[in-house]
Scaffold this motif. Sequence first.
Motif, PDB file in Angstrom:
ATOM      1  N   MET A  49       0.457 -12.128   8.446  1.00 26.13           N
ATOM      2  CA  MET A  49      -0.937 -12.453   8.598  1.00 26.13           C
ATOM      3  C   MET A  49      -1.699 -11.784   7.467  1.00 26.13           C
ATOM      4  SD  MET A  49      -1.227 -14.148  11.526  1.00 26.13           S
ATOM      5  CE  MET A  49      -2.969 -14.052  11.670  1.00 26.13           C
ATOM      6  N   ARG A  50      -2.630 -12.542   6.900  1.00 28.23           N
ATOM      7  CA  ARG A  50      -3.531 -11.990   5.893  1.00 28.23           C
ATOM      8  C   ARG A  50      -4.951 -12.266   6.360  1.00 28.23           C
ATOM      9  NH1 ARG A  50      -1.880 -12.956  -0.068  1.00 28.23           N
ATOM     10  NH2 ARG A  50      -3.509 -11.422  -0.122  1.00 28.23           N
ATOM     11  N   TYR A  51      -5.787 -11.244   6.254  1.00 29.56           N
ATOM     12  CA  TYR A  51      -7.171 -11.357   6.702  1.00 29.56           C
ATOM     13  C   TYR A  51      -8.090 -11.217   5.494  1.00 29.56           C
ATOM     14  CZ  TYR A  51      -4.795 -10.249  11.061  1.00 29.56           C
ATOM     15  OH  TYR A  51      -3.934 -10.254  12.130  1.00 29.56           O
ATOM     16  N   PHE A  52      -9.145 -12.030   5.480  1.00 28.20           N
ATOM     17  CA  PHE A  52     -10.048 -12.035   4.347  1.00 28.20           C
ATOM     18  C   PHE A  52     -11.488 -11.817   4.776  1.00 28.20           C
ATOM     19  CE2 PHE A  52      -6.327 -14.264   2.925  1.00 28.20           C
ATOM     20  CZ  PHE A  52      -6.156 -13.792   1.631  1.00 28.20           C
ATOM     21  N   GLY A 110     -10.427  -3.913  10.032  1.00 26.41           N
ATOM     22  CA  GLY A 110     -10.097  -2.689   9.310  1.00 26.41           C
ATOM     23  C   GLY A 110      -8.748  -2.767   8.613  1.00 26.41           C
ATOM     24  N   LYS A 111      -8.297  -3.988   8.329  1.00 24.69           N
ATOM     25  CA  LYS A 111      -7.036  -4.168   7.614  1.00 24.69           C
ATOM     26  C   LYS A 111      -7.014  -5.543   6.971  1.00 24.69           C
ATOM     27  CE  LYS A 111      -4.992  -4.786  12.091  1.00 24.69           C
ATOM     28  NZ  LYS A 111      -3.961  -4.275  12.956  1.00 24.69           N
ATOM     29  N   ARG A 112      -6.226  -5.672   5.947  1.00 22.50           N
ATOM     30  CA  ARG A 112      -6.129  -6.937   5.215  1.00 22.50           C
ATOM     31  C   ARG A 112      -4.883  -7.735   5.571  1.00 22.50           C
ATOM     32  NH1 ARG A 112     -10.238  -8.114   2.478  1.00 22.50           N
ATOM     33  NH2 ARG A 112     -11.544  -6.529   1.559  1.00 22.50           N
ATOM     34  N   SER A 113      -3.924  -7.082   6.191  1.00 28.15           N
ATOM     35  CA  SER A 113      -2.710  -7.820   6.554  1.00 28.15           C
ATOM     36  C   SER A 113      -1.945  -7.076   7.637  1.00 28.15           C
ATOM     37  CB  SER A 113      -1.816  -8.022   5.331  1.00 28.15           C
ATOM     38  OG  SER A 113      -1.317  -6.783   4.865  1.00 28.15           O
TER      39      SER A 113
END
Length: 76
Positions: A1-4, A12-15
């Motif tokens: 998972m990648r978050y943008f 509080g996280k990008r992946s």
Amino acid sequence: MRYFARVAELLGKRSERLPLPQPADTVQLLADLASRYPQLSDASRLRIAVNQTHVKGQAPLAGGDEVAVFEPVTGG
């Protein structure tokens, strides 16, 4: 998972790596994310890309897929 963008800020996280129940699809994934992360309670507004291709509605997911989650954006 990648978050943008805002999603990454809220979490509080990008992946991260998450287990993928089978069968899996994008609609179930958004529901699972909303359950896991209350700050994403309105997850239906989020958009998903699977393996760098935007998907709409329900799309199947397979182990090893790269899933990106982001909010819709508008130009202006």
